[in-house]
Design a protein around this motif. Structure first.
Motif, short mmCIF file in Angstrom:
data_model
loop_
_atom_site.label_atom_id
_atom_site.label_comp_id
_atom_site.label_asym_id
_atom_site.label_seq_id
_atom_site.Cartn_x
_atom_site.Cartn_y
_atom_site.Cartn_z
N GLY A 223 0.56 -1.25 0.00
CA GLY A 223 -0.02 0.02 -0.01
C GLY A 223 0.94 1.36 -0.27
O GLY A 223 0.26 2.38 -0.05
N LEU A 224 2.33 1.36 -0.08
CA LEU A 224 2.92 2.39 0.36
C LEU A 224 2.75 3.44 -1.13
O LEU A 224 2.52 4.48 -1.26
CB LEU A 224 4.45 2.26 0.45
N ASP A 225 2.84 2.87 -2.21
CA ASP A 225 2.68 3.65 -3.42
C ASP A 225 1.27 4.16 -3.48
O ASP A 225 1.03 5.43 -3.79
CB ASP A 225 2.87 2.74 -4.78
N ALA A 226 0.22 3.59 -3.16
CA ALA A 226 -1.18 4.16 -3.08
C ALA A 226 -1.19 5.38 -2.18
O ALA A 226 -1.55 6.45 -2.42
CB ALA A 226 -1.98 3.09 -2.76
N ILE A 227 -0.52 5.05 -0.89
CA ILE A 227 -0.59 6.43 0.01
C ILE A 227 0.19 7.31 -0.56
O ILE A 227 -0.11 8.55 -0.46
CB ILE A 227 0.28 5.72 1.33
N LYS A 228 1.22 7.13 -1.20
CA LYS A 228 2.04 8.26 -1.76
C LYS A 228 1.43 9.04 -2.89
O LYS A 228 1.56 10.24 -2.95
CB LYS A 228 3.56 7.81 -2.35
N ASN A 229 0.33 8.45 -3.58
CA ASN A 229 -0.33 8.78 -4.44
C ASN A 229 -1.63 9.60 -3.98
O ASN A 229 -2.58 10.11 -4.86
CB ASN A 229 -0.73 7.81 -5.72
N HIS A 230 -2.00 9.48 -2.62
CA HIS A 230 -3.14 9.87 -2.19
C HIS A 230 -3.10 11.42 -2.47
O HIS A 230 -1.97 12.18 -2.38
CB HIS A 230 -3.35 9.63 -0.72
N LYS A 231 -4.29 12.13 -2.81
CA LYS A 231 -4.18 13.45 -3.13
C LYS A 231 -3.80 14.34 -2.22
O LYS A 231 -3.50 15.58 -2.29
CB LYS A 231 -5.75 13.91 -3.71
N ASN A 232 -3.99 14.17 -0.58
CA ASN A 232 -3.48 14.89 0.53
C ASN A 232 -2.33 14.62 0.89
O ASN A 232 -2.00 15.19 1.94
CB ASN A 232 -4.63 14.83 1.46
N GLN B 158 10.90 2.72 16.49
CA GLN B 158 9.97 1.72 16.03
C GLN B 158 8.95 2.46 15.05
O GLN B 158 8.15 1.83 14.63
CB GLN B 158 8.98 1.13 17.16
N VAL B 159 9.17 3.59 14.27
CA VAL B 159 8.49 4.17 13.53
C VAL B 159 8.57 3.54 12.08
O VAL B 159 9.97 3.67 11.86
CB VAL B 159 8.58 5.63 13.59
N LEU B 160 7.55 3.16 11.59
CA LEU B 160 7.83 2.55 10.00
C LEU B 160 7.78 3.86 9.19
O LEU B 160 8.68 3.98 8.35
CB LEU B 160 6.72 1.70 9.82
N TYR B 161 6.85 4.57 9.02
CA TYR B 161 6.38 5.62 8.36
C TYR B 161 6.14 7.10 9.14
O TYR B 161 5.59 6.73 10.08
CB TYR B 161 5.57 5.30 7.10
N ARG B 162 6.40 8.10 8.74
CA ARG B 162 6.03 9.33 8.89
C ARG B 162 5.20 9.80 7.75
O ARG B 162 5.98 10.10 6.74
CB ARG B 162 6.92 10.41 9.50
N ILE B 163 3.97 9.99 7.60
CA ILE B 163 3.13 10.35 6.57
C ILE B 163 2.72 11.73 6.61
O ILE B 163 1.87 11.95 7.66
CB ILE B 163 2.13 9.39 6.20
N TYR B 164 2.87 12.60 5.92
CA TYR B 164 2.51 13.93 6.15
C TYR B 164 1.37 14.31 5.09
O TYR B 164 1.42 14.11 3.70
CB TYR B 164 3.84 15.00 5.79
N THR B 165 0.36 15.01 5.57
CA THR B 165 -0.65 15.35 4.79
C THR B 165 -1.16 16.94 4.85
O THR B 165 -0.76 17.65 5.98
CB THR B 165 -2.05 14.48 5.14
N VAL B 166 -1.68 17.30 3.95
CA VAL B 166 -2.46 18.77 3.84
C VAL B 166 -3.49 18.68 3.48
O VAL B 166 -3.90 18.14 2.38
CB VAL B 166 -1.56 19.74 3.04
N SER B 167 -4.69 19.19 4.42
CA SER B 167 -6.24 19.11 3.80
C SER B 167 -6.71 20.43 4.22
O SER B 167 -6.05 21.77 4.66
CB SER B 167 -6.88 18.22 4.90
N ASP B 168 -8.00 20.86 3.72
CA ASP B 168 -8.67 22.13 3.75
C ASP B 168 -9.42 22.06 5.13
O ASP B 168 -10.05 23.11 5.42
CB ASP B 168 -9.73 22.37 2.80
N SER B 169 -9.54 20.85 6.04
CA SER B 169 -10.29 20.95 6.92
C SER B 169 -10.11 19.68 8.01
O SER B 169 -9.49 18.77 7.64
CB SER B 169 -11.98 20.90 6.82
#
Length: 430
Positions: free
Chosen positions: A344-353, A377-388
């Protein structure tokens, strides 16, 4: 010919800094005693030298005609970074005052007391001293080395006998031979942080964010699960705490750099702890670069080369309210064991946010027992930006549904997903 920069430290978060330096056309030299340190795989050149070996690093710099030196994401290397820069006559953002105030927990408590910043009640115990408890503070207690970070060496003590043995053990993690024993701020507290930029001696509040933590790992230090920017406490923080911190900053004579300070909030009171005078593992700079248009990594690299930190219009770009956007980082924590598969990593990277993913493990790697209860023990830190906040919550749920991490027994390795954010807490910011 490319200019050469030494970067001290080799953890995965420092690796992102190395990649940025590479993209700027620099010849990167990573110094870390671990030959397999993650940041080294991105470097032009590497040396297996301890970050505290001042003489050895200075010799490498001279022999290779190095143009700049910069510390990565490691508190303990800020002091040697300053000494190396002084020996080489190169720009350095650290001062004696900032090292004293921000690079050890005992120094920070002294500055907090002097400038009226509320910290967590506690005491210090030095190696060889009688082990005692703080006055007027009951068990449970948090015990931690004064000079380490990322949860390393930290433990919650709930019983008297365990407390005594823990202090003896935790002293081993402190180069200074000092532990800090504090009131344990429990599940009834909120956790948040403020992130500052210093330019030309002026402190700018650049980001302020709330944190959710896991408390599923017994007596080890709680580790972050997610952050949300801006904090629901922004208005109260700016009114009550920011003026006092600004005076504290003046006392350190800080001119340039970035600083993260964490707080517990209990019954409307802010309890300050754990400053970090360098780029952060949490990496607020990722959201700031995406939303506000300035990148602390590039600013620090340019400073190391030129002595100038940031552009002249920085004050206009800086906006801790992020123009009404919501930024979030999701920390994926793993249980102990060998990682058999990640889907699922590639799909996460392609998420619009999703704007960025810091990757720390890959298939075939092992989460060792000593990593549990620390940020290792952190696998990923996933950064997102949203409007709300609503959109942020939906993004978290999307990521949870997409990512699948299994061990060699086909069992789910994700420790815990963050709770979703309460939209009502942030409604006043709309």
């Amino acid at each position: 010919m490319s200019k050469k920069i030494i970067i001290l430290g080799g953890n995965p978060e420092t690796g992102v800094l190395v990649e940025i330096a590479n993209s700027m056309g620099l010849h990167t030299i990573v110094i870390d005693p671990n030959p397999n340190a993650p940041a080294k795989k991105f470097a032009t050149e590497t040396f297996d030298i301890d970050g505290f070996d001042i003489e050895g690093i200075v010799n490498v710099a001279k022999e290779n005609n190095v143009d700049a030196v910069l510390v990565g994401v490691a508190d303990i290397l800020v002091k040697p970074y300053k000494e190396i820069c002084e020996r080489l006559g190169l720009p350095c953002y650290a001062t004696d005052g900032t090292i004293e105030a921000f690079c050890s927990k005992d120094g920070y408590k002294r500055y907090c007391e002097k400038y009226g910043v509320q910290d967590i009640p506690g005491i210090y115990i030095k190696r060889g001293e009688a082990i005692r408890k703080p006055d007027n503070v009951d068990l449970p207690l948090m015990v931690k080395p004064v000079d380490s970070g990322g949860g390393v060496g930290m433990k919650i003590c709930r019983e008297e006998a365990d407390y005594i043995e823990t202090v003896k053990h935790v002293l081993k993690y402190s180069k200074k031979g000092i532990v800090l024993v504090e009131k344990y701020m429990d599940v009834n507290c909120d956790d948040m942080a403020a992130y500052y930029t210093f330019k030309d001696g002026i402190p700018y509040l650049s980001a302020i964010y709330d944190r959710t933590l896991t408390r599923l790992q017994g007596n080890s230090s709680p580790i972050g699960l997610a952050t949300l920017y801006p904090s629901k406490y922004t208005e109260a923080f700016v009114e009550k705490v920011h003026p006092k911190l600004s005076e504290l900053f003046k006392g350190t004579k800080v001119q340039s750099g970035v600083l993260n300070v964490q707080f517990f909030v209990e019954n409307g009171e802010f309890y300050s702890y754990d400053p970090g005078f360098r780029l952060q593992g949490e990496a607020p700079h990722i959201a700031l670069a995406d939303i506000n248009g300035f990148d602390h990594r590039k600013m620090l690299i340019n400073f190391a080369l030129t002595g100038k930190f940031g552009e002249d219009n920085f004050s206009e770009q800086n906006d801790y309210m992020l123009g009404g956007k919501k930024a979030c980082s999701i920390w994926v924590l793993l249980k102990e064991g060998k990682i058999e598969s990640i889907k699922g990593l590639d799909a996460i990277k392609n998420h619009k946010n999703v704007i960025f993913v810091v990757e720390r493990f890959k298939e075939g790697d092992t989460v060792a027992p000593e990593m549990v209860g620390t940020e290792r023990q952190v696998l990923y830190r996933i950064y997102t930006v949203s409007d709300s906040v609503k959109e942020t919550n939906q993004t978290i749920q999307d990521i949870q549904n997409i990512l699948d991490v299994k061990n060699d027994n086909d069992e789910d390795m994700v420790l815990e997903w963050t709770k979703l954010w309460n939209e009502d807490d942030y409604s006043h910011q709309l």
